[in-house]
Scaffold this motif. Sequence first.
Motif, PDB file in Angstrom:
ATOM      1  N   PHE A 101      56.368 -28.895  11.275  1.00 31.97           N
ATOM      2  CA  PHE A 101      57.493 -29.082  12.176  1.00 31.97           C
ATOM      3  C   PHE A 101      58.207 -30.383  11.861  1.00 31.97           C
ATOM      4  O   PHE A 101      57.554 -31.384  11.553  1.00 31.97           O
ATOM      5  CB  PHE A 101      56.979 -29.169  13.622  1.00 31.97           C
ATOM      6  N   THR A 102      59.525 -30.382  11.987  1.00 35.73           N
ATOM      7  CA  THR A 102      60.317 -31.606  11.901  1.00 35.73           C
ATOM      8  C   THR A 102      61.170 -31.702  13.159  1.00 35.73           C
ATOM      9  O   THR A 102      61.841 -30.743  13.527  1.00 35.73           O
ATOM     10  CB  THR A 102      61.241 -31.594  10.667  1.00 35.73           C
ATOM     11  N   VAL A 103      61.090 -32.855  13.815  1.00 37.49           N
ATOM     12  CA  VAL A 103      61.881 -33.121  15.015  1.00 37.49           C
ATOM     13  C   VAL A 103      62.614 -34.436  14.809  1.00 37.49           C
ATOM     14  O   VAL A 103      61.998 -35.452  14.489  1.00 37.49           O
ATOM     15  CB  VAL A 103      60.993 -33.222  16.277  1.00 37.49           C
ATOM     16  N   LYS A 104      63.935 -34.387  15.002  1.00 36.52           N
ATOM     17  CA  LYS A 104      64.767 -35.592  14.866  1.00 36.52           C
ATOM     18  C   LYS A 104      65.589 -35.743  16.131  1.00 36.52           C
ATOM     19  O   LYS A 104      66.143 -34.771  16.635  1.00 36.52           O
ATOM     20  CB  LYS A 104      65.681 -35.469  13.651  1.00 36.52           C
ATOM     21  N   THR A 105      65.659 -36.971  16.640  1.00 34.41           N
ATOM     22  CA  THR A 105      66.451 -37.244  17.838  1.00 34.41           C
ATOM     23  C   THR A 105      67.598 -38.194  17.499  1.00 34.41           C
ATOM     24  O   THR A 105      67.617 -38.811  16.434  1.00 34.41           O
ATOM     25  CB  THR A 105      65.591 -37.872  18.955  1.00 34.41           C
ATOM     26  N   ASP A 106      68.509 -38.336  18.451  1.00 32.95           N
ATOM     27  CA  ASP A 106      69.637 -39.243  18.261  1.00 32.95           C
ATOM     28  C   ASP A 106      69.289 -40.689  18.580  1.00 32.95           C
ATOM     29  O   ASP A 106      70.139 -41.570  18.545  1.00 32.95           O
ATOM     30  CB  ASP A 106      70.841 -38.787  19.095  1.00 32.95           C
ATOM     31  N   SER A 162      61.593 -43.964  12.949  1.00 33.04           N
ATOM     32  CA  SER A 162      62.028 -44.323  14.300  1.00 33.04           C
ATOM     33  C   SER A 162      62.557 -43.138  15.104  1.00 33.04           C
ATOM     34  O   SER A 162      62.348 -43.063  16.310  1.00 33.04           O
ATOM     35  CB  SER A 162      63.085 -45.419  14.243  1.00 33.04           C
ATOM     36  N   ASP A 163      63.213 -42.180  14.437  1.00 30.28           N
ATOM     37  CA  ASP A 163      63.809 -41.072  15.171  1.00 30.28           C
ATOM     38  C   ASP A 163      63.328 -39.693  14.708  1.00 30.28           C
ATOM     39  O   ASP A 163      63.835 -38.677  15.159  1.00 30.28           O
ATOM     40  CB  ASP A 163      65.335 -41.131  15.076  1.00 30.28           C
ATOM     41  N   THR A 164      62.353 -39.655  13.815  1.00 31.87           N
ATOM     42  CA  THR A 164      61.901 -38.381  13.252  1.00 31.87           C
ATOM     43  C   THR A 164      60.379 -38.325  13.191  1.00 31.87           C
ATOM     44  O   THR A 164      59.726 -39.316  12.889  1.00 31.87           O
ATOM     45  CB  THR A 164      62.465 -38.190  11.823  1.00 31.87           C
ATOM     46  N   ARG A 165      59.855 -37.148  13.479  1.00 35.98           N
ATOM     47  CA  ARG A 165      58.431 -36.888  13.289  1.00 35.98           C
ATOM     48  C   ARG A 165      58.297 -35.586  12.519  1.00 35.98           C
ATOM     49  O   ARG A 165      58.984 -34.605  12.804  1.00 35.98           O
ATOM     50  CB  ARG A 165      57.675 -36.733  14.609  1.00 35.98           C
ATOM     51  N   VAL A 166      57.400 -35.606  11.555  1.00 36.91           N
ATOM     52  CA  VAL A 166      57.031 -34.406  10.820  1.00 36.91           C
ATOM     53  C   VAL A 166      55.536 -34.232  11.062  1.00 36.91           C
ATOM     54  O   VAL A 166      54.758 -35.160  10.830  1.00 36.91           O
ATOM     55  CB  VAL A 166      57.331 -34.540   9.307  1.00 36.91           C
ATOM     56  N   PHE A 167      55.167 -33.060  11.562  1.00 38.00           N
ATOM     57  CA  PHE A 167      53.757 -32.839  11.886  1.00 38.00           C
ATOM     58  C   PHE A 167      53.367 -31.404  11.594  1.00 38.00           C
ATOM     59  O   PHE A 167      54.195 -30.491  11.587  1.00 38.00           O
ATOM     60  CB  PHE A 167      53.463 -33.194  13.345  1.00 38.00           C
ATOM     61  N   GLU A 168      52.094 -31.242  11.349  1.00 36.24           N
ATOM     62  CA  GLU A 168      51.522 -29.926  11.082  1.00 36.24           C
ATOM     63  C   GLU A 168      50.858 -29.426  12.360  1.00 36.24           C
ATOM     64  O   GLU A 168      50.195 -30.194  13.062  1.00 36.24           O
ATOM     65  CB  GLU A 168      50.493 -30.047   9.960  1.00 36.24           C
ATOM     66  N   LEU A 169      51.056 -28.155  12.664  1.00 39.00           N
ATOM     67  CA  LEU A 169      50.432 -27.521  13.832  1.00 39.00           C
ATOM     68  C   LEU A 169      49.351 -26.570  13.329  1.00 39.00           C
ATOM     69  O   LEU A 169      49.616 -25.386  13.078  1.00 39.00           O
ATOM     70  CB  LEU A 169      51.462 -26.744  14.647  1.00 39.00           C
ATOM     71  N   ARG A 170      48.169 -27.076  13.180  1.00 41.24           N
ATOM     72  CA  ARG A 170      47.075 -26.258  12.665  1.00 41.24           C
ATOM     73  C   ARG A 170      46.597 -25.282  13.739  1.00 41.24           C
ATOM     74  O   ARG A 170      46.404 -25.646  14.891  1.00 41.24           O
ATOM     75  CB  ARG A 170      45.918 -27.146  12.209  1.00 41.24           C
ATOM     76  N   GLY A 171      46.466 -24.038  13.333  1.00 38.64           N
ATOM     77  CA  GLY A 171      45.975 -23.014  14.246  1.00 38.64           C
ATOM     78  C   GLY A 171      47.067 -22.285  15.007  1.00 38.64           C
ATOM     79  O   GLY A 171      46.773 -21.484  15.889  1.00 38.64           O
ATOM     80  N   GLU A 172      48.319 -22.570  14.688  1.00 35.12           N
ATOM     81  CA  GLU A 172      49.425 -21.898  15.373  1.00 35.12           C
ATOM     82  C   GLU A 172      50.253 -21.093  14.388  1.00 35.12           C
ATOM     83  O   GLU A 172      50.189 -21.295  13.188  1.00 35.12           O
ATOM     84  CB  GLU A 172      50.318 -22.915  16.089  1.00 35.12           C
ATOM     85  N   GLY A 173      51.054 -20.183  14.946  1.00 38.68           N
ATOM     86  CA  GLY A 173      51.906 -19.337  14.122  1.00 38.68           C
ATOM     87  C   GLY A 173      53.315 -19.316  14.662  1.00 38.68           C
ATOM     88  O   GLY A 173      53.723 -20.174  15.444  1.00 38.68           O
ATOM     89  N   GLU A 209      45.580 -28.104  16.557  1.00 40.48           N
ATOM     90  CA  GLU A 209      45.445 -29.492  16.132  1.00 40.48           C
ATOM     91  C   GLU A 209      46.801 -29.945  15.609  1.00 40.48           C
ATOM     92  O   GLU A 209      47.454 -29.250  14.835  1.00 40.48           O
ATOM     93  CB  GLU A 209      44.394 -29.609  15.033  1.00 40.48           C
ATOM     94  N   VAL A 210      47.234 -31.137  16.034  1.00 38.98           N
ATOM     95  CA  VAL A 210      48.494 -31.710  15.585  1.00 38.98           C
ATOM     96  C   VAL A 210      48.178 -32.857  14.636  1.00 38.98           C
ATOM     97  O   VAL A 210      47.447 -33.778  14.992  1.00 38.98           O
ATOM     98  CB  VAL A 210      49.340 -32.224  16.768  1.00 38.98           C
ATOM     99  N   VAL A 211      48.725 -32.779  13.425  1.00 34.36           N
ATOM    100  CA  VAL A 211      48.511 -33.816  12.417  1.00 34.36           C
ATOM    101  C   VAL A 211      49.871 -34.368  12.016  1.00 34.36           C
ATOM    102  O   VAL A 211      50.705 -33.632  11.469  1.00 34.36           O
ATOM    103  CB  VAL A 211      47.777 -33.248  11.181  1.00 34.36           C
ATOM    104  N   VAL A 212      50.110 -35.653  12.292  1.00 33.92           N
ATOM    105  CA  VAL A 212      51.381 -36.286  11.935  1.00 33.92           C
ATOM    106  C   VAL A 212      51.383 -36.535  10.433  1.00 33.92           C
ATOM    107  O   VAL A 212      50.477 -37.166   9.888  1.00 33.92           O
ATOM    108  CB  VAL A 212      51.591 -37.598  12.716  1.00 33.92           C
ATOM    109  N   LEU A 213      52.428 -36.041   9.770  1.00 34.73           N
ATOM    110  CA  LEU A 213      52.553 -36.189   8.325  1.00 34.73           C
ATOM    111  C   LEU A 213      53.530 -37.292   7.939  1.00 34.73           C
ATOM    112  O   LEU A 213      53.376 -37.919   6.887  1.00 34.73           O
ATOM    113  CB  LEU A 213      53.017 -34.866   7.700  1.00 34.73           C
ATOM    114  N   ASN A 214      54.546 -37.514   8.783  1.00 37.11           N
ATOM    115  CA  ASN A 214      55.553 -38.520   8.485  1.00 37.11           C
ATOM    116  C   ASN A 214      56.139 -38.998   9.802  1.00 37.11           C
ATOM    117  O   ASN A 214      56.380 -38.202  10.709  1.00 37.11           O
ATOM    118  CB  ASN A 214      56.648 -37.927   7.593  1.00 37.11           C
ATOM    119  N   LYS A 215      56.397 -40.313   9.876  1.00 36.21           N
ATOM    120  CA  LYS A 215      56.872 -40.892  11.127  1.00 36.21           C
ATOM    121  C   LYS A 215      57.929 -41.946  10.806  1.00 36.21           C
ATOM    122  O   LYS A 215      57.701 -42.833   9.997  1.00 36.21           O
ATOM    123  CB  LYS A 215      55.674 -41.523  11.842  1.00 36.21           C
TER     124      LYS A 215
END
Length: 92
Positions: free
Chosen positions: A55-60, A10-21, A2-8
């Motif tokens: 997870f945190t993903v940031k793009t240019d 324009s160029d960054t997403r922070v999300f939780e990956l429930r059930g993964e390691g 399950e993917v739960v977005v915690l913060n959004k």
Amino acid sequence: MEVVVLNKSSDTRVFELRGEGHTFCNALRESLLQDPAVTFAAYRVDHPLTSSPVFTVKTDGSKSPEEALREAAVRVAELAKEFEEEALKALK
């Protein structure tokens, strides 16, 4: 999973990956970092027994974090398929 977005933003997403390691998260992180548009990709696990990876993903800005994630997921799936094919050949 399950993917739960915690913060959004324009160029960054922070999300939780429930059930993964670490296994899946490391593969996804490596795939994201192959993308020149991704300026930062990392995850943390606050406690291995009680929390899910965050997870945190940031793009240019040349592509959205969702687009980068989608492309990274495709690369991970292709790598898994390639491994499956090679493993089956080797184990025959």
